[in-house]
Design an enzyme around this catalytic site. Structure first.
Site, PDB file in Angstrom:
ATOM      1  N   ASN A  13       0.905  -1.154   0.000  1.00  0.00           N
ATOM      2  CA  ASN A  13       0.000   0.000   0.000  1.00  0.00           C
ATOM      3  C   ASN A  13       0.948   1.209   0.000  1.00  0.00           C
ATOM      4  O   ASN A  13       1.608   1.468   1.003  1.00  0.00           O
ATOM      5  CB  ASN A  13      -0.855  -0.054   1.268  1.00  0.00           C
ATOM      6  CG  ASN A  13      -2.040   0.888   1.299  1.00  0.00           C
ATOM      7  OD1 ASN A  13      -2.625   1.090   2.365  1.00  0.00           O
ATOM      8  ND2 ASN A  13      -2.435   1.446   0.191  1.00  0.00           N
ATOM      9  N   CYS A  75      -5.439   6.468   7.945  1.00  0.00           N
ATOM     10  CA  CYS A  75      -4.823   5.462   7.080  1.00  0.00           C
ATOM     11  C   CYS A  75      -3.828   4.665   7.924  1.00  0.00           C
ATOM     12  O   CYS A  75      -2.840   5.224   8.420  1.00  0.00           O
ATOM     13  CB  CYS A  75      -4.115   6.148   5.916  1.00  0.00           C
ATOM     14  SG  CYS A  75      -3.256   4.960   4.872  1.00  0.00           S
ATOM     15  N   ASN A 164     -12.480   5.989   9.753  1.00  0.00           N
ATOM     16  CA  ASN A 164     -12.994   5.927   8.374  1.00  0.00           C
ATOM     17  C   ASN A 164     -13.926   4.711   8.259  1.00  0.00           C
ATOM     18  O   ASN A 164     -13.844   3.760   9.056  1.00  0.00           O
ATOM     19  CB  ASN A 164     -11.851   5.877   7.349  1.00  0.00           C
ATOM     20  CG  ASN A 164     -10.909   4.703   7.545  1.00  0.00           C
ATOM     21  OD1 ASN A 164     -10.931   4.023   8.557  1.00  0.00           O
ATOM     22  ND2 ASN A 164     -10.062   4.459   6.576  1.00  0.00           N
ATOM     23  N   HIS A 166     -15.844   1.272   7.153  1.00  0.00           N
ATOM     24  CA  HIS A 166     -15.538  -0.055   6.600  1.00  0.00           C
ATOM     25  C   HIS A 166     -16.784  -0.924   6.625  1.00  0.00           C
ATOM     26  O   HIS A 166     -17.517  -0.955   7.617  1.00  0.00           O
ATOM     27  CB  HIS A 166     -14.428  -0.735   7.407  1.00  0.00           C
ATOM     28  CG  HIS A 166     -13.122  -0.028   7.277  1.00  0.00           C
ATOM     29  ND1 HIS A 166     -12.238  -0.285   6.258  1.00  0.00           N
ATOM     30  CD2 HIS A 166     -12.575   0.974   8.010  1.00  0.00           C
ATOM     31  CE1 HIS A 166     -11.189   0.512   6.373  1.00  0.00           C
ATOM     32  NE2 HIS A 166     -11.367   1.297   7.424  1.00  0.00           N
ATOM     33  N   GLU A 215     -10.729  -0.107  -1.721  1.00  0.00           N
ATOM     34  CA  GLU A 215     -10.680   1.104  -0.903  1.00  0.00           C
ATOM     35  C   GLU A 215     -11.452   2.260  -1.521  1.00  0.00           C
ATOM     36  O   GLU A 215     -11.335   2.510  -2.733  1.00  0.00           O
ATOM     37  CB  GLU A 215      -9.231   1.555  -0.705  1.00  0.00           C
ATOM     38  CG  GLU A 215      -8.492   0.748   0.326  1.00  0.00           C
ATOM     39  CD  GLU A 215      -7.212   1.424   0.764  1.00  0.00           C
ATOM     40  OE1 GLU A 215      -7.171   2.664   0.830  1.00  0.00           O
ATOM     41  OE2 GLU A 215      -6.251   0.691   1.039  1.00  0.00           O
ATOM     42  N   CYS A 224      -4.656  -2.778   3.528  1.00  0.00           N
ATOM     43  CA  CYS A 224      -5.349  -1.647   4.165  1.00  0.00           C
ATOM     44  C   CYS A 224      -5.310  -1.880   5.667  1.00  0.00           C
ATOM     45  O   CYS A 224      -5.904  -2.835   6.172  1.00  0.00           O
ATOM     46  CB  CYS A 224      -6.784  -1.558   3.653  1.00  0.00           C
ATOM     47  SG  CYS A 224      -7.726  -0.244   4.433  1.00  0.00           S
ATOM     48  N   GLY A 225      -4.599  -1.011   6.382  1.00  0.00           N
ATOM     49  CA  GLY A 225      -4.417  -1.185   7.824  1.00  0.00           C
ATOM     50  C   GLY A 225      -5.702  -0.979   8.612  1.00  0.00           C
ATOM     51  O   GLY A 225      -6.068  -1.805   9.463  1.00  0.00           O
ATOM     52  N   GLY A 227      -8.576  -1.255   7.428  1.00  0.00           N
ATOM     53  CA  GLY A 227      -9.464  -2.346   6.995  1.00  0.00           C
ATOM     54  C   GLY A 227      -9.181  -3.637   7.743  1.00  0.00           C
ATOM     55  O   GLY A 227     -10.107  -4.377   8.108  1.00  0.00           O
TER      56      GLY A 227
END
Ligand SMILES: N[C@@H](CCC[C@H](N)C(=O)O)C(=O)O
Length: 279
Positions: A13, A75, A164, A166, A215, A224-225, A227
């Site tokens: 990523n 992120c 964020n 998910h 994403e 994706c961390g 995620g």
């Protein structure tokens, strides 16, 4: 004017990191970030990350633009890259570095470990539908294993915010998911007013999950961390995994723990410098 940058990746990523410590305003506009992230006409990356001065008593501030120019709240892979970038900028003894970073998702604390990885206190997961945000909550305040119609198929989804949004769904075979076609349908589904990241999870055993991700604002990425953290939480809420598990992503594994003691999520993984340049 040429701007110096350093390219990093966390399990593939990848991000362009910019030393923005002299001002709280990013040196690039979102439109420029789109151009820089372009893999054919620019440097190529999943996003641009700015290391800005701290706010409200924190050491630094992180801001990030996705490759489509949108600004996410957090992120996970990016903040590990930022921690290593800051250490290289500041020239401090790696093993002692622990930073408090102001983000749009709250204060996040990464720490470099003795074996060169980065362990991040990602804060507490948020589970209320309004916090995700999603309008998909028929039977209660949380979205745990609820049916969602996407592209003519019913998916059982669990929604978790790590700052964020998910949306997590468990599948038999993660390799069989056609991410390219189904990903945008989830991302732009009307039940997600701020769009969503989507994780497809195959449970191998209670401590080992395989994940692929679409994403928000970046499409298919190798990892994706946030995620991976959200997926572990979804696994625990659905009694599919323990509170500590390895999440295997296309770019490599992340170790995730949801602490019973403080309800916080801890993510451990690598961050690698690729090259530096001026653009
Ligand atoms: N890859 C990141 C997440 C980046 C932000 C995401 N695309 C969003 O819009 O929320 C991670 O490692 O967490």
């Amino acid at each position: 004017m040429a701007i110096e940058f350093t390219k990093y990746h966390g399990l593939g990523n990848d991000f362009i990191l910019i030393d923005n410590r002299s001002s709280l305003t990013p040196v690039l506009t979102p439109e420029k970030a789109v151009q820089w992230c372009d893999r054919h006409f620019g440097i190529g990356a999943d996003g641009v990350i700015f290391a800005l001065p701290g706010q409200n008593g924190t050491d630094y501030t992180m801001r990030i633009f996705n490759s489509d120019g949108s600004e996410p709240e957090m992120c996970g892979n990016g903040i590990r890259c930022l921690a290593v970038f800051l250490t290289e900028l500041e020239g401090i003894n790696r093993t002692k570095d622990k930073y408090s970073i102001h983000t749009l998702a709250g204060v996040i604390v990464p720490q470099l470990t003795d074996d060169g990885q980065v362990k991040v206190d990602m804060g507490e997961p948020r589970l209320l539908a309004a916090e995700i945000p999603t309008t998909l909550a028929s039977s209660g305040p949380q979205v745990i294993n609820l049916p969602l119609e996407v592209a003519g198929k019913t998916w059982d989804v669990t929604c978790v915010s790590m700052g964020n949004p998910h949306c997590i769904t468990f599948v038999e075979d993660v390799a069989a998911v056609n991410l390219e076609s189904i990903g945008p349908e989830f991302e732009n589904h009307p039940v997600f007013p701020k769009k969503t990241n989507t994780e497809f999870i195959e449970v191998v055993n209670r401590n080992y999950l395989k994940m692929r991700v679409w994403e928000r604002g970046a499409g298919i990425t190798l990892a994706c961390g946030t995620g991976a953290c959200a997926s572990l939480v979804a696994g625990v809420l659905n009694d599919k995994c323990d509170r500590t598990a390895m999440i295997e992503l296309p770019g490599g594994p992340l170790e995730i723990e949801w602490s019973e003691i403080d309800n916080r999520i801890y993510m451990t993984g690598p961050a690698e410098r690729v090259f530096t340049g001026k653009y």
